[in-house]
Motif scaffolding. Structure first.
Motif, PDB file in Angstrom:
ATOM      1  N   ALA A  19      44.967  -9.425  16.651  1.00 39.33           N
ATOM      2  CA  ALA A  19      43.527  -9.581  16.885  1.00 39.33           C
ATOM      3  C   ALA A  19      43.033 -10.976  16.496  1.00 39.33           C
ATOM      4  CB  ALA A  19      42.756  -8.526  16.091  1.00 39.33           C
ATOM      5  N   LEU A  20      43.962 -11.850  16.081  1.00 41.56           N
ATOM      6  CA  LEU A  20      43.635 -13.229  15.692  1.00 41.56           C
ATOM      7  C   LEU A  20      42.601 -13.267  14.568  1.00 41.56           C
ATOM      8  CD1 LEU A  20      43.391 -14.815  19.282  1.00 41.56           C
ATOM      9  CD2 LEU A  20      45.386 -14.661  17.791  1.00 41.56           C
ATOM     10  N   ILE A  21      42.751 -12.371  13.597  1.00 42.74           N
ATOM     11  CA  ILE A  21      41.826 -12.317  12.466  1.00 42.74           C
ATOM     12  C   ILE A  21      42.287 -13.303  11.399  1.00 42.74           C
ATOM     13  CG2 ILE A  21      40.989 -10.862  10.573  1.00 42.74           C
ATOM     14  CD1 ILE A  21      41.217  -8.479  12.516  1.00 42.74           C
ATOM     15  N   ASP A  22      41.430 -14.275  11.087  1.00 39.77           N
ATOM     16  CA  ASP A  22      41.796 -15.226  10.037  1.00 39.77           C
ATOM     17  C   ASP A  22      40.952 -15.045   8.777  1.00 39.77           C
ATOM     18  OD1 ASP A  22      39.383 -16.181  10.931  1.00 39.77           O
ATOM     19  OD2 ASP A  22      40.190 -18.038  11.774  1.00 39.77           O
ATOM     20  N   GLU A  23      40.023 -14.087   8.797  1.00 38.14           N
ATOM     21  CA  GLU A  23      39.221 -13.761   7.618  1.00 38.14           C
ATOM     22  C   GLU A  23      40.129 -13.183   6.527  1.00 38.14           C
ATOM     23  OE1 GLU A  23      36.720 -13.473   4.984  1.00 38.14           O
ATOM     24  OE2 GLU A  23      35.687 -13.918   6.869  1.00 38.14           O
ATOM     25  N   LYS A  24      39.907 -13.604   5.294  1.00 35.89           N
ATOM     26  CA  LYS A  24      40.779 -13.155   4.206  1.00 35.89           C
ATOM     27  C   LYS A  24      40.138 -12.088   3.317  1.00 35.89           C
ATOM     28  CE  LYS A  24      44.457 -15.252   5.273  1.00 35.89           C
ATOM     29  NZ  LYS A  24      45.551 -14.413   5.786  1.00 35.89           N
ATOM     30  N   LEU A 267      27.318  -4.152  20.922  1.00 37.44           N
ATOM     31  CA  LEU A 267      27.992  -5.427  20.699  1.00 37.44           C
ATOM     32  C   LEU A 267      27.921  -6.338  21.928  1.00 37.44           C
ATOM     33  CD1 LEU A 267      31.243  -4.191  18.908  1.00 37.44           C
ATOM     34  CD2 LEU A 267      29.252  -5.242  17.838  1.00 37.44           C
ATOM     35  N   LYS A 268      27.752  -7.621  21.686  1.00 34.56           N
ATOM     36  CA  LYS A 268      27.904  -8.612  22.752  1.00 34.56           C
ATOM     37  C   LYS A 268      29.362  -9.055  22.724  1.00 34.56           C
ATOM     38  CE  LYS A 268      23.132 -10.172  22.449  1.00 34.56           C
ATOM     39  NZ  LYS A 268      22.216 -11.261  22.025  1.00 34.56           N
ATOM     40  N   LEU A 269      30.034  -8.915  23.847  1.00 36.83           N
ATOM     41  CA  LEU A 269      31.480  -9.119  23.864  1.00 36.83           C
ATOM     42  C   LEU A 269      31.855 -10.531  24.292  1.00 36.83           C
ATOM     43  CD1 LEU A 269      32.612  -5.750  25.492  1.00 36.83           C
ATOM     44  CD2 LEU A 269      32.363  -6.292  23.076  1.00 36.83           C
ATOM     45  N   SER A 270      32.806 -11.086  23.586  1.00 37.12           N
ATOM     46  CA  SER A 270      33.371 -12.377  23.960  1.00 37.12           C
ATOM     47  C   SER A 270      34.164 -12.239  25.261  1.00 37.12           C
ATOM     48  CB  SER A 270      34.296 -12.857  22.839  1.00 37.12           C
ATOM     49  OG  SER A 270      35.212 -13.828  23.307  1.00 37.12           O
ATOM     50  N   ASP A 271      34.279 -13.322  25.991  1.00 37.65           N
ATOM     51  CA  ASP A 271      35.061 -13.320  27.230  1.00 37.65           C
ATOM     52  C   ASP A 271      36.541 -13.049  26.975  1.00 37.65           C
ATOM     53  OD1 ASP A 271      32.824 -13.858  28.712  1.00 37.65           O
ATOM     54  OD2 ASP A 271      33.102 -16.031  28.692  1.00 37.65           O
ATOM     55  N   ILE A 273      37.690 -10.718  25.097  1.00 33.32           N
ATOM     56  CA  ILE A 273      37.920  -9.294  24.839  1.00 33.32           C
ATOM     57  C   ILE A 273      38.400  -8.602  26.117  1.00 33.32           C
ATOM     58  CG2 ILE A 273      36.824  -7.101  24.222  1.00 33.32           C
ATOM     59  CD1 ILE A 273      37.032  -8.925  21.868  1.00 33.32           C
ATOM     60  N   ASP A 274      39.456  -7.834  25.992  1.00 31.80           N
ATOM     61  CA  ASP A 274      39.959  -7.031  27.109  1.00 31.80           C
ATOM     62  C   ASP A 274      39.071  -5.782  27.237  1.00 31.80           C
ATOM     63  OD1 ASP A 274      41.311  -5.233  28.759  1.00 31.80           O
ATOM     64  OD2 ASP A 274      43.297  -5.878  28.084  1.00 31.80           O
ATOM     65  N   LYS A 275      38.189  -5.798  28.240  1.00 32.99           N
ATOM     66  CA  LYS A 275      37.193  -4.709  28.379  1.00 32.99           C
ATOM     67  C   LYS A 275      37.866  -3.359  28.641  1.00 32.99           C
ATOM     68  CE  LYS A 275      33.782  -7.837  28.467  1.00 32.99           C
ATOM     69  NZ  LYS A 275      34.525  -9.098  28.494  1.00 32.99           N
TER      70      LYS A 275
END
Length: 294
Positions: A19-24, A267-271, A273-275
């Motif tokens: 999910a490309l999460i870089d939050e720690k 939610l407003k979805l980023s481009d 995101i796989d809908k």
């Protein structure tokens, strides 16, 4: 056990990477028999007085040694009749919380806050349905793999929560036992519900669903006895909510409609995101979304 612990750590790492999460730092939720939620009515008192009294009051409701638990509480109605107030009390076994924190730490994350599953789900629900009739009573039923969470709401307050130790895994095991299948094959059959096996599968899982419906009815009955108020609407979510025919089964069993809802609809979805993938998973995301918006 250590094997499943390592698998959980590996799973968290892979999900975060995919999910490309870089939050720690993350928010997590807890549920199950190690967590107790109680709504207690006390004489009206100041926050300082409650702080001194709450441990004594908690001992009346908690079957654990008070030295072995962590506890939090919140006043959420201070204007009841007879100069009373209602307090939400949450108690969890200390070793359970410590294990959760250690699990996240070993997966590479610090924990910012710990919530309860049913309250996180309610947060997502309130964000999605901000214009609900405040006089109506809504029940949220979140049917997961191991547990089913119930949260009964009126306005923007929760009046009853309960975790039932029944879920999708019990359905899978029922199919596996009856058809002599391994867990993965039985789970796949549960999800696919092929036409040629549909009648047989519905008969197999009926026992589990009846047990679950009975437990939900007990919870609704308890709430109605406590508050003299029927449930007006029921909203269904969770991974098992996608099971073919589950919504219709509950609707028929209870005599009123169970509504499926989408925790991600606000939610407003980023481009990126796989809908299509989101559509498949959205009913499972209520707790995660409720945690994220904290």
């Amino acid at each position: 056990n250590e094997k499943s612990r390592e698998a959980n750590i590996d799973c968290i790492k892979r999900v975060a990477e995919d999910a490309l999460i870089d939050e720690k730092f993350v928010n997590i939720a807890v549920l199950g028999s190690a967590v107790i939620v109680r709504y207690i009515v006390l004489p009206k008192m100041t926050k300082e007085e409650l702080k001194n009294a709450i441990r004594f009051e908690a001992e009346k409701y908690v079957p654990f040694n008070m030295d072995e638990v962590v506890m939090d509480y919140q006043i959420f109605e201070d204007n009841l009749e007879n100069n009373k107030m209602r307090v939400l009390l949450v108690v969890a076994k200390k070793d359970y919380i410590e294990n959760r924190l250690k699990l996240m730490e070993e997966a590479g994350f610090g924990v910012r806050l710990i919530d309860v599953d049913s309250f996180a789900l309610a947060n997502a629900f309130f964000r999605n349905f901000s214009s609900l009739d405040k006089d109506k009573t809504e029940a949220l039923i979140n049917v997961g793999g191991k547990f089913t969470d119930i949260n009964i709401l009126k306005g923007d307050l929760s009046y009853f929560t309960r975790t039932i130790e029944l879920g999708g895994d019990d359905i899978t095991r029922a199919i596996g036992t009856k058809l002599n299948l391994g867990y993965q094959d039985a789970d796949l059959m549960k999800l696919k519900f092929s036409v040629d096996k549909e009648a047989e599968l519905r008969e197999i899982i009926k026992g589990v669903l009846n047990n679950l419906a009975d437990e939900i009815k007990l919870s609704f009955g308890y709430h109605e006895n406590q508050f003299g108020k029927d449930i007006d609407e029921v909203y269904l979510s969770g991974g098992t909510a996608k099971l073919s025919g589950l919504k219709d089964f509950f609707t028929k069993s209870f005599g009123f409609e169970f509504k499926l809802w989408d925790p991600a609809q606000f939610l407003k979805l980023s481009d990126t995101i796989d809908k299509n993938k989101l559509d498949l998973l959205k009913s499972e995301l209520g707790v995660a979304i409720g945690l994220a918006i904290r």
